[in-house]
Structure formats: C-alpha cells, structure tokens
Design an enzyme around this catalytic site. Structure first.
Site, short mmCIF file in Angstrom:
data_model
loop_
_atom_site.label_atom_id
_atom_site.label_comp_id
_atom_site.label_asym_id
_atom_site.label_seq_id
_atom_site.Cartn_x
_atom_site.Cartn_y
_atom_site.Cartn_z
N ARG A 95 0.82 -1.21 0.00
CA ARG A 95 0.00 0.00 0.00
C ARG A 95 0.86 1.27 0.00
O ARG A 95 0.54 2.25 -0.66
CB ARG A 95 -0.93 -0.02 1.22
CG ARG A 95 -1.81 1.23 1.36
CD ARG A 95 -2.70 1.17 2.59
NE ARG A 95 -3.78 0.22 2.41
CZ ARG A 95 -3.85 -0.96 3.03
NH1 ARG A 95 -2.90 -1.35 3.85
NH2 ARG A 95 -4.87 -1.77 2.83
N TYR A 96 1.92 1.27 0.78
CA TYR A 96 2.79 2.44 0.91
C TYR A 96 4.07 2.21 0.10
O TYR A 96 4.54 1.08 -0.01
CB TYR A 96 3.17 2.67 2.37
CG TYR A 96 1.99 2.90 3.28
CD1 TYR A 96 1.39 4.15 3.39
CD2 TYR A 96 1.47 1.86 4.06
CE1 TYR A 96 0.32 4.36 4.22
CE2 TYR A 96 0.40 2.06 4.90
CZ TYR A 96 -0.18 3.32 4.99
OH TYR A 96 -1.25 3.52 5.83
N CYS A 108 -3.79 -17.96 13.59
CA CYS A 108 -3.36 -17.28 14.80
C CYS A 108 -3.46 -18.23 16.00
O CYS A 108 -4.17 -19.23 15.95
CB CYS A 108 -4.23 -16.06 15.08
SG CYS A 108 -4.19 -14.80 13.79
N CYS A 115 -11.34 -8.77 14.86
CA CYS A 115 -10.22 -8.77 13.91
C CYS A 115 -10.62 -8.14 12.57
O CYS A 115 -11.66 -8.45 12.00
CB CYS A 115 -9.75 -10.20 13.69
SG CYS A 115 -8.39 -10.34 12.49
N ARG A 117 -9.21 -8.79 9.83
CA ARG A 117 -9.10 -9.82 8.79
C ARG A 117 -9.87 -11.08 9.17
O ARG A 117 -9.51 -12.18 8.78
CB ARG A 117 -7.62 -10.15 8.54
CG ARG A 117 -6.82 -8.97 7.99
CD ARG A 117 -5.47 -9.37 7.42
NE ARG A 117 -4.79 -8.18 6.92
CZ ARG A 117 -3.83 -7.52 7.57
NH1 ARG A 117 -3.44 -7.97 8.75
NH2 ARG A 117 -3.29 -6.44 7.06
N LYS A 320 -3.34 5.05 6.75
CA LYS A 320 -3.53 5.26 8.18
C LYS A 320 -3.17 6.70 8.51
O LYS A 320 -2.13 7.19 8.10
CB LYS A 320 -2.61 4.27 8.92
CG LYS A 320 -2.88 4.08 10.38
CD LYS A 320 -1.89 3.10 10.99
CE LYS A 320 -2.08 1.68 10.57
NZ LYS A 320 -1.19 1.26 9.47
#
Length: 353
Positions: A95-96, A108, A115, A117, A320
């Site tokens: 993304r960045y 996990c 969450c 995701r 963000k």
C-alpha cells in the site's frame, strides 16, 4: 461462584469452554452458532485470565464468540482497510511506497472477535506454499523502494521456528530491506513459544522490531513480561499496538494502566487503533470523540513514553492517519495561536507581552 477448572489446551469450541468452567450450558449454543462463521481459539493462558462470574469480563469479550457478531451494519466491510486492491502477488500487500506486508499464513494462536481480517484468518486459513512464498520474496527483491517489510497475517510467531528463520534470513539478504517488523500477539497469548530458538530465528543483521498486540493490562502477566524480556534482553526492540475497544479498554484508567504496564515491560506504545469497520464488530467500536477524550486524558496524566498515536485506517485502502485531539488554533491574521494545555487551559502563543 462458578468453579473454574484449569485448562490444559487451546479451546476451539463451546465444549472446551464448558470443560474449562468458563461458560454456562445456555451460552454454548450461541457460541457454536457464531463460531460456524468465524473460527474460535483461546489459549490456556488467556482462559486462565477469564473471570466466569463477570459477564463483561474484558478478556472473555475479546475471544469468546457472541451473537452480536451477526449484526452487520451497512457501512461495514469484509475488507475494511482495503488490502485487496494492493495485493500484488499472493501474500503481499503493498500500500505504501517504502513498506509492505508479507503475510505467510492466516492462522493465529487466538482469534480476536474484532479482527479486521476475520474473513480471512481461521483454523483452516490458507498459508503460502513454498512456491508462493518464493514468489512473494521475489516481489520484494524486485522492488528496491521497499525499505521495510512487515510480517503479519495471521500471526507470524506461530510459524515453525525453522520456517520463521528461513523467512527472516531471506529478508536479511535483500540489500534494500533495512528494517523487518513483526506484528504478533504470541508473547501475550502463548508466551512459552518465545524461547531461545525463536530469539535465534530473529537475530540477523537487519534490525528486527516486534510489535506486540495487547488491549488490556491483565494480558501482561508475569509470563508475558518474561517473554518480552527474552526478546528485549537479546537486542530485539519492541513496540505495541492496541485496539480501542468498547467495554474493554475505553476508559482513561484502563488505558493508562495498559500503557504504563507496556512501558514498564520495555514495550514502547506505538499505535492505538480506532475500531475498523469489519463486519459484525460494531459492538466493539467507540466514537472518535470518545477516543480523542481518552487521548487527552493520557496526555495530561502520563509520561511521554506512554503515549501511543491514535490512528484511523481509512476504509478503501487510503492509508492510516493520526486522529488524536488538536491543541492548536489560529488566532487572527498574524502568526499568533491559541494553544490548549493538557488540562484544557488556553494560552496565547507567542505570549502577549
């Protein structure tokens, strides 16, 4: 008082929670209904912290399924922060310009009910095959602008130590990758996994940062702090990220205690995330104004070392941004400002002579 039985294994269904003495028979049906859609896993360490006599126990709320998860609002998304448009090859979210996510697995140790995701992770979550992992690493090798690689998922620290070591060492050989970051809950939820072998897997020439996800001060047990000590004592710096969660840490006292305990454990508070618009998670979200009020309280009462940055991940993949309170307003046409101090008093800057 309901008898609490010491659990010996990760709970993955309502029967496990019944056996551990953490729920009633009436709760079991609702839990099974919810966990049909989203996986449940609660480690023994987290079950130990749950108070079965408290219907609003902050640890239970994070991990035990609830029928509230079926309440999906129109503004909620399966992909709330827009990972999909930036997934360049399987396992890579870029993304960045100077950093990207490498997601080697979607499993996990525990499954948080809030969450972002939650649509992707689970006990049957698909990880990268050896071929797919090499393709992901090749993507990183071919993009010289990538300065930092963030291992996420899923939780990277539940990978086998050999596979974790392979990934870290592969990244270490990429000249333009100067920082490796790992996002994890493991030191809190499964602290025994953090051992000398794991430390060895993370010890490479490229700096490796571990970002710990913790949301309530009770999560920072003696065992969790000892796991953090293992990392920090061996030169692996730690930061934290927390989610602002209604009924769990959305009051200044709990948040202050969490940030102080993290700092005392040599884990520098980094991000406080405003609740993402993940489907079925509205019962966890506060308003932004409530979050800003908590941040104002922290600014007035806590050391600068304890201050996280309150951030919002803009839906749709737009990045963000910090959304903490502002303390500065322009005054008139010149270079004079009204500045609010941490105790809500206004001051002129530069001061009037």
């Amino acid at each position: 008082m309901q008898q609490k039985i010491v659990p010996h294994q990760t709970a993955r269904n309502s029967q496990d929670l019944l056996d551990a003495g953490l729920i009633s028979q009436n709760q079991a049906k609702d839990i099974d209904q919810t966990s049909e859609n989203f996986s449940m896993a609660i480690t023994p360490e987290m079950m130990e912290l749950i108070n079965p006599d408290d219907p609003n126990d902050p640890i239970a709320r994070q991990f035990i399924p609830s029928l509230e998860e079926f309440n999906v609002l129109p503004e909620e998304f399966a992909d709330p922060i827009g990972d999909e448009p930036f997934t360049k090859v399987k396992g890579i979210v870029h993304r960045y310009p100077d950093r990207l996510l490498l997601k080697p697995l979607h499993v996990c140790a525990v499954y948080c009910r809030f969450c972002l995701r939650r649509e992707q992770v689970g006990s049957d979550g698909e990880g990268l095959s050896p071929t797919e992992l090499e393709e992901a690493l090749d993507y990183i090798r071919s993009h010289s602008e990538v300065w930092e690689v963030i291992l996420s998922g899923g939780d990277p620290l539940i990978l086998s130590k050999s596979r974790l070591s392979y990934i870290i060492r592969a990244l270490d050989t990429i000249e333009h990758v100067e920082v490796i970051r790992i996002h994890t809950r493991v030191p809190v939820v499964a602290p025994s996994r953090v051992d000398a072998e794991m430390v060895q897997a993370l010890k490479v020439k490229t700096p490796v940062y571990v970002v710990l996800h913790a949301n309530h001060p009770r999560e920072l047990t003696e065992e969790a702090i000892a796991a953090c000590d293992q990392l920090v004592d061996h030169g692996i710096p730690m930061l934290s990220q927390s989610a602002l969660l209604k009924g769990i840490n959305d009051d200044p006292q709990t948040m202050a205690q969490l940030m102080r305990r993290l700092t005392r454990a040599r884990v520098k508070p980094y991000y406080l995330h405003h609740g993402d618009l993940a489907q079925g998670t509205s019962h966890f979200r506060t308003s932004i104004e409530e979050g800003q009020a908590i941040m104002r309280s922290l600014r007035g009462d806590l050391s600068g070392l304890c201050q996280p940055t309150y951030v919002l991940d803009i839906p749709g993949g737009h990045g963000k941004v910090p959304i903490g309170p502002t303390y500065l307003q322009k005054e008139g046409e010149g270079d004079r400002y009204q500045v609010e101090d941490p105790w809500s008093n206004l001051h002129t800057y530069p001061p009037t002579i």
